[in-house]
Motif scaffolding. Structure first.
Motif, PDB file in Angstrom:
ATOM      1  N   HIS A  36       3.574 -22.805  82.199  1.00 54.99           N
ATOM      2  CA  HIS A  36       3.644 -23.857  83.204  1.00 54.99           C
ATOM      3  C   HIS A  36       5.114 -24.185  83.507  1.00 54.99           C
ATOM      4  O   HIS A  36       5.508 -24.316  84.672  1.00 54.99           O
ATOM      5  N   GLY A  37       5.921 -24.277  82.454  1.00 54.28           N
ATOM      6  CA  GLY A  37       7.349 -24.518  82.647  1.00 54.28           C
ATOM      7  C   GLY A  37       8.015 -23.407  83.429  1.00 54.28           C
ATOM      8  O   GLY A  37       8.836 -23.656  84.326  1.00 54.28           O
ATOM      9  N   TYR A  38       7.665 -22.178  83.106  1.00 54.27           N
ATOM     10  CA  TYR A  38       8.215 -21.033  83.825  1.00 54.27           C
ATOM     11  C   TYR A  38       7.881 -21.138  85.322  1.00 54.27           C
ATOM     12  O   TYR A  38       8.750 -20.902  86.170  1.00 54.27           O
ATOM     13  N   LEU A  39       6.646 -21.469  85.624  1.00 55.89           N
ATOM     14  CA  LEU A  39       6.228 -21.558  87.023  1.00 55.89           C
ATOM     15  C   LEU A  39       7.055 -22.594  87.781  1.00 55.89           C
ATOM     16  O   LEU A  39       7.474 -22.349  88.916  1.00 55.89           O
ATOM     17  N   HIS A  40       7.314 -23.725  87.144  1.00 54.36           N
ATOM     18  CA  HIS A  40       8.124 -24.743  87.816  1.00 54.36           C
ATOM     19  C   HIS A  40       9.588 -24.320  87.891  1.00 54.36           C
ATOM     20  O   HIS A  40      10.276 -24.642  88.862  1.00 54.36           O
ATOM     21  N   ARG A  41      10.038 -23.577  86.902  1.00 52.63           N
ATOM     22  CA  ARG A  41      11.405 -23.031  86.957  1.00 52.63           C
ATOM     23  C   ARG A  41      11.515 -22.064  88.131  1.00 52.63           C
ATOM     24  O   ARG A  41      12.483 -22.099  88.896  1.00 52.63           O
ATOM     25  N   GLU A  42      10.524 -21.194  88.283  1.00 54.63           N
ATOM     26  CA  GLU A  42      10.509 -20.228  89.381  1.00 54.63           C
ATOM     27  C   GLU A  42      10.498 -20.938  90.728  1.00 54.63           C
ATOM     28  O   GLU A  42      11.134 -20.515  91.692  1.00 54.63           O
ATOM     29  N   GLU A  43       9.811 -22.050  90.777  1.00 58.47           N
ATOM     30  CA  GLU A  43       9.701 -22.851  91.994  1.00 58.47           C
ATOM     31  C   GLU A  43      11.013 -23.576  92.313  1.00 58.47           C
ATOM     32  O   GLU A  43      11.223 -24.011  93.442  1.00 58.47           O
ATOM     33  N   GLY A  44      11.869 -23.703  91.297  1.00 60.00           N
ATOM     34  CA  GLY A  44      13.131 -24.416  91.481  1.00 60.00           C
ATOM     35  C   GLY A  44      13.057 -25.878  91.081  1.00 60.00           C
ATOM     36  O   GLY A  44      14.019 -26.620  91.266  1.00 60.00           O
ATOM     37  N   ASP A  45      11.940 -26.297  90.525  1.00 65.06           N
ATOM     38  CA  ASP A  45      11.753 -27.673  90.081  1.00 65.06           C
ATOM     39  C   ASP A  45      12.167 -27.761  88.603  1.00 65.06           C
ATOM     40  O   ASP A  45      11.340 -27.785  87.699  1.00 65.06           O
ATOM     41  N   ILE A  46      13.471 -27.806  88.375  1.00 65.51           N
ATOM     42  CA  ILE A  46      14.020 -27.700  87.029  1.00 65.51           C
ATOM     43  C   ILE A  46      13.638 -28.890  86.154  1.00 65.51           C
ATOM     44  O   ILE A  46      13.344 -28.710  84.965  1.00 65.51           O
ATOM     45  N   SER A  47      13.620 -30.087  86.690  1.00 70.25           N
ATOM     46  CA  SER A  47      13.268 -31.244  85.857  1.00 70.25           C
ATOM     47  C   SER A  47      11.817 -31.143  85.382  1.00 70.25           C
ATOM     48  O   SER A  47      11.516 -31.458  84.227  1.00 70.25           O
ATOM     49  N   ASN A  48      10.922 -30.684  86.235  1.00 68.08           N
ATOM     50  CA  ASN A  48       9.534 -30.490  85.837  1.00 68.08           C
ATOM     51  C   ASN A  48       9.421 -29.342  84.838  1.00 68.08           C
ATOM     52  O   ASN A  48       8.663 -29.413  83.870  1.00 68.08           O
TER      53      ASN A  48
END
Length: 79
Positions: A36-48
């Motif tokens: 889940h963290g990876y997916l948000h990292r990929e999305e560019g949502d670093i805080s999430n």
């Protein structure tokens, strides 16, 4: 559970971020949190992304997305 993780990772490799997110978002184990963290990292949502990595008891590394995806794949294979 590991097969679900691998399925989510395969969806990521196919570029289907939304399906991977839908598959993994309701699971509450360490690897699901990392994915889940990876997916948000990929999305560019670093805080999430940081939030989800912290739920897994880890800090987000500064490796590349490709390296992180491979690391997660290896974790899923050994789970």
């Amino acid at each position: 559970m590991a097969s679900k993780h691998i399925q989510a990772l395969e969806l990521i490799r196919q570029g289907n971020w939304q399906a991977a997110h839908e598959l993994i978002q309701h699971d509450h184990d360490e690897l699901a949190f990392l994915i889940h963290g990876y997916l948000h990292r990929e999305e560019g949502d670093i805080s999430n992304a940081n939030y989800w990595y912290s739920r897994a008891g880890q800090v987000q590394s500064n490796n590349t997305l490709a390296q992180e995806l491979e690391r997660l794949y290896q974790l899923a294979k050994t789970a």
